[in-house]
Design a protein around this motif. Sequence first.
Motif, PDB file in Angstrom:
ATOM      1  N   HIS A 141     -15.478  32.278  -4.514  1.00  0.00           N
ATOM      2  CA  HIS A 141     -16.544  33.072  -5.120  1.00  0.00           C
ATOM      3  C   HIS A 141     -16.398  33.258  -6.634  1.00  0.00           C
ATOM      4  O   HIS A 141     -17.350  33.000  -7.380  1.00  0.00           O
ATOM      5  N   PRO A 142     -15.248  33.734  -7.151  1.00  0.00           N
ATOM      6  CA  PRO A 142     -15.142  33.888  -8.604  1.00  0.00           C
ATOM      7  C   PRO A 142     -15.326  32.569  -9.368  1.00  0.00           C
ATOM      8  O   PRO A 142     -15.837  32.570 -10.489  1.00  0.00           O
ATOM      9  N   ARG A 143     -14.926  31.448  -8.763  1.00  0.00           N
ATOM     10  CA  ARG A 143     -15.156  30.138  -9.393  1.00  0.00           C
ATOM     11  C   ARG A 143     -16.652  29.847  -9.503  1.00  0.00           C
ATOM     12  O   ARG A 143     -17.108  29.159 -10.414  1.00  0.00           O
ATOM     13  N   LEU A 144     -17.424  30.434  -8.582  1.00  0.00           N
ATOM     14  CA  LEU A 144     -18.870  30.283  -8.613  1.00  0.00           C
ATOM     15  C   LEU A 144     -19.523  31.265  -9.582  1.00  0.00           C
ATOM     16  O   LEU A 144     -20.662  31.069 -10.000  1.00  0.00           O
ATOM     17  N   GLY A 145     -18.790  32.331  -9.935  1.00  0.00           N
ATOM     18  CA  GLY A 145     -19.324  33.322 -10.856  1.00  0.00           C
ATOM     19  C   GLY A 145     -19.790  34.609 -10.195  1.00  0.00           C
ATOM     20  O   GLY A 145     -20.531  35.391 -10.804  1.00  0.00           O
ATOM     21  N   VAL A 146     -19.364  34.832  -8.928  1.00  0.00           N
ATOM     22  CA  VAL A 146     -19.703  36.080  -8.240  1.00  0.00           C
ATOM     23  C   VAL A 146     -18.434  36.655  -7.619  1.00  0.00           C
ATOM     24  O   VAL A 146     -17.440  35.953  -7.420  1.00  0.00           O
ATOM     25  N   ALA A 147     -18.479  37.950  -7.304  1.00  0.00           N
ATOM     26  CA  ALA A 147     -17.321  38.622  -6.723  1.00  0.00           C
ATOM     27  C   ALA A 147     -17.009  38.064  -5.341  1.00  0.00           C
ATOM     28  O   ALA A 147     -17.892  37.580  -4.622  1.00  0.00           O
ATOM     29  N   ALA A 148     -15.752  38.126  -4.961  1.00  0.00           N
ATOM     30  CA  ALA A 148     -15.333  37.688  -3.625  1.00  0.00           C
ATOM     31  C   ALA A 148     -15.901  38.646  -2.586  1.00  0.00           C
ATOM     32  O   ALA A 148     -15.375  39.734  -2.368  1.00  0.00           O
ATOM     33  N   ALA A 165      -3.510  38.459  -1.346  1.00  0.00           N
ATOM     34  CA  ALA A 165      -4.967  38.478  -1.335  1.00  0.00           C
ATOM     35  C   ALA A 165      -5.519  38.428  -2.755  1.00  0.00           C
ATOM     36  O   ALA A 165      -6.422  37.637  -3.059  1.00  0.00           O
ATOM     37  N   LYS A 166      -4.998  39.254  -3.646  1.00  0.00           N
ATOM     38  CA  LYS A 166      -5.476  39.256  -5.026  1.00  0.00           C
ATOM     39  C   LYS A 166      -5.221  37.918  -5.696  1.00  0.00           C
ATOM     40  O   LYS A 166      -6.088  37.381  -6.416  1.00  0.00           O
ATOM     41  N   TYR A 167      -4.053  37.346  -5.454  1.00  0.00           N
ATOM     42  CA  TYR A 167      -3.710  36.071  -6.095  1.00  0.00           C
ATOM     43  C   TYR A 167      -4.687  34.969  -5.680  1.00  0.00           C
ATOM     44  O   TYR A 167      -5.279  34.292  -6.530  1.00  0.00           O
ATOM     45  N   TYR A 168      -4.871  34.807  -4.400  1.00  0.00           N
ATOM     46  CA  TYR A 168      -5.722  33.710  -3.928  1.00  0.00           C
ATOM     47  C   TYR A 168      -7.202  33.985  -4.157  1.00  0.00           C
ATOM     48  O   TYR A 168      -7.974  33.053  -4.446  1.00  0.00           O
ATOM     49  N   LEU A 169      -7.634  35.232  -4.045  1.00  0.00           N
ATOM     50  CA  LEU A 169      -9.058  35.526  -4.190  1.00  0.00           C
ATOM     51  C   LEU A 169      -9.506  35.510  -5.646  1.00  0.00           C
ATOM     52  O   LEU A 169     -10.640  35.132  -5.948  1.00  0.00           O
ATOM     53  N   MET A 170      -8.646  35.899  -6.572  1.00  0.00           N
ATOM     54  CA  MET A 170      -9.041  35.899  -7.976  1.00  0.00           C
ATOM     55  C   MET A 170      -8.879  34.528  -8.629  1.00  0.00           C
ATOM     56  O   MET A 170      -9.638  34.174  -9.530  1.00  0.00           O
ATOM     57  N   THR A 171      -7.898  33.743  -8.159  1.00  0.00           N
ATOM     58  CA  THR A 171      -7.691  32.414  -8.747  1.00  0.00           C
ATOM     59  C   THR A 171      -8.472  31.321  -8.022  1.00  0.00           C
ATOM     60  O   THR A 171      -8.639  30.224  -8.561  1.00  0.00           O
ATOM     61  N   CYS A 172      -8.930  31.617  -6.808  1.00  0.00           N
ATOM     62  CA  CYS A 172      -9.640  30.639  -5.974  1.00  0.00           C
ATOM     63  C   CYS A 172      -8.780  29.427  -5.635  1.00  0.00           C
ATOM     64  O   CYS A 172      -9.303  28.329  -5.382  1.00  0.00           O
ATOM     65  N   ARG A 173      -7.472  29.608  -5.624  1.00  0.00           N
ATOM     66  CA  ARG A 173      -6.599  28.496  -5.254  1.00  0.00           C
ATOM     67  C   ARG A 173      -6.683  28.247  -3.746  1.00  0.00           C
ATOM     68  O   ARG A 173      -6.760  29.190  -2.963  1.00  0.00           O
ATOM     69  N   MET A 240     -23.547  40.203  -4.389  1.00  0.00           N
ATOM     70  CA  MET A 240     -24.988  39.981  -4.544  1.00  0.00           C
ATOM     71  C   MET A 240     -25.466  40.330  -5.948  1.00  0.00           C
ATOM     72  O   MET A 240     -26.333  39.656  -6.510  1.00  0.00           O
ATOM     73  N   LEU A 241     -24.874  41.373  -6.545  1.00  0.00           N
ATOM     74  CA  LEU A 241     -25.235  41.738  -7.912  1.00  0.00           C
ATOM     75  C   LEU A 241     -24.943  40.582  -8.858  1.00  0.00           C
ATOM     76  O   LEU A 241     -25.684  40.332  -9.815  1.00  0.00           O
ATOM     77  N   GLY A 242     -23.884  39.841  -8.570  1.00  0.00           N
ATOM     78  CA  GLY A 242     -23.533  38.697  -9.404  1.00  0.00           C
ATOM     79  C   GLY A 242     -24.601  37.619  -9.433  1.00  0.00           C
ATOM     80  O   GLY A 242     -24.699  36.864 -10.407  1.00  0.00           O
ATOM     81  N   PHE A 243     -25.405  37.520  -8.382  1.00  0.00           N
ATOM     82  CA  PHE A 243     -26.457  36.515  -8.343  1.00  0.00           C
ATOM     83  C   PHE A 243     -27.618  36.849  -9.268  1.00  0.00           C
ATOM     84  O   PHE A 243     -28.521  36.029  -9.450  1.00  0.00           O
TER      85      PHE A 243
END
Length: 269
Positions: A141-148, A165-173, A240-243
């Motif tokens: 999601h963050p790689r797409l430009g929206v929140a996870a 969770a923070k590591y993988y969700l924020m880096t999108c690895r 959704m706000l990110g969209f």
Amino acid sequence: MSDRYAKYDKLKFDYPAERVLRITFDRPDTFNSVDAETHTQMTDMWIDIDRDPDINAVIVTGAGKAFSAGGDFGLIESMIGNSHEIMKTWKEAKNLVYNIINCNKPIISAINGPAAGAGLVVGILADVSIAGKKAKIVDGHPRLGVAAGDVAAIIWPLLCGMAKAKYYLMTCRPVSGEEADRIGLVSMCVEDDVLQQTALDIATELANGSQSAIRWTKYSLNNWLRQAGPIFDASTALEMLGFMGEDVKEGVLSHREKRSPNFRKDCPI
């Protein structure tokens, strides 16, 4: 095949064993990506599964080399800046998660290959999640430009801890099947050639067990997820706000052009 599932024509249904229903994401040419109609069907089907007196366990897997690549670009692009589509998708995204949580039948996921986005919701929220060694789990999601959003906030910290969770969700690895098993993100990792049989063996065992005991155990344990409902609701709302913003436009364009995104460096929040 029961007429109960005939309306869910974007997915494949079969019965590999007595009282076991198998659902397959069946768009192998697109790595089983999820379009708008599939998203609606995979949200609604859990209500019928819950009410089906003829099944005791459910397997979810993907056709071909992938479990599911998540929402396709058509679905994503239809949402950008479109408040009506965003509200519709937000409601479905919430219902998808809650419908799985509230489904009385035990769900087993056989994660073969890449798993992301809406497809990953089912894969990782399953009661027993089994990854093949070629599995590649990613929340991008963050790689797409929206929140996870989707299922991340409600389940990842509970499964693998907040730090991971923070590591993988924020880096999108991406997380391999073996690493997902090591950190507790999935129930187990097995060789790819025994993945489907392992899922079927577990589903059959659960289908033949005490249904009241199994279903009450699932219901009780899922109260951990229900009490995280406000966290989940906030995460999907922020997704959704990110969209409605600019970053998602660049995120989608960079995916289409197969390059790194060039997001704005300043942000008022």
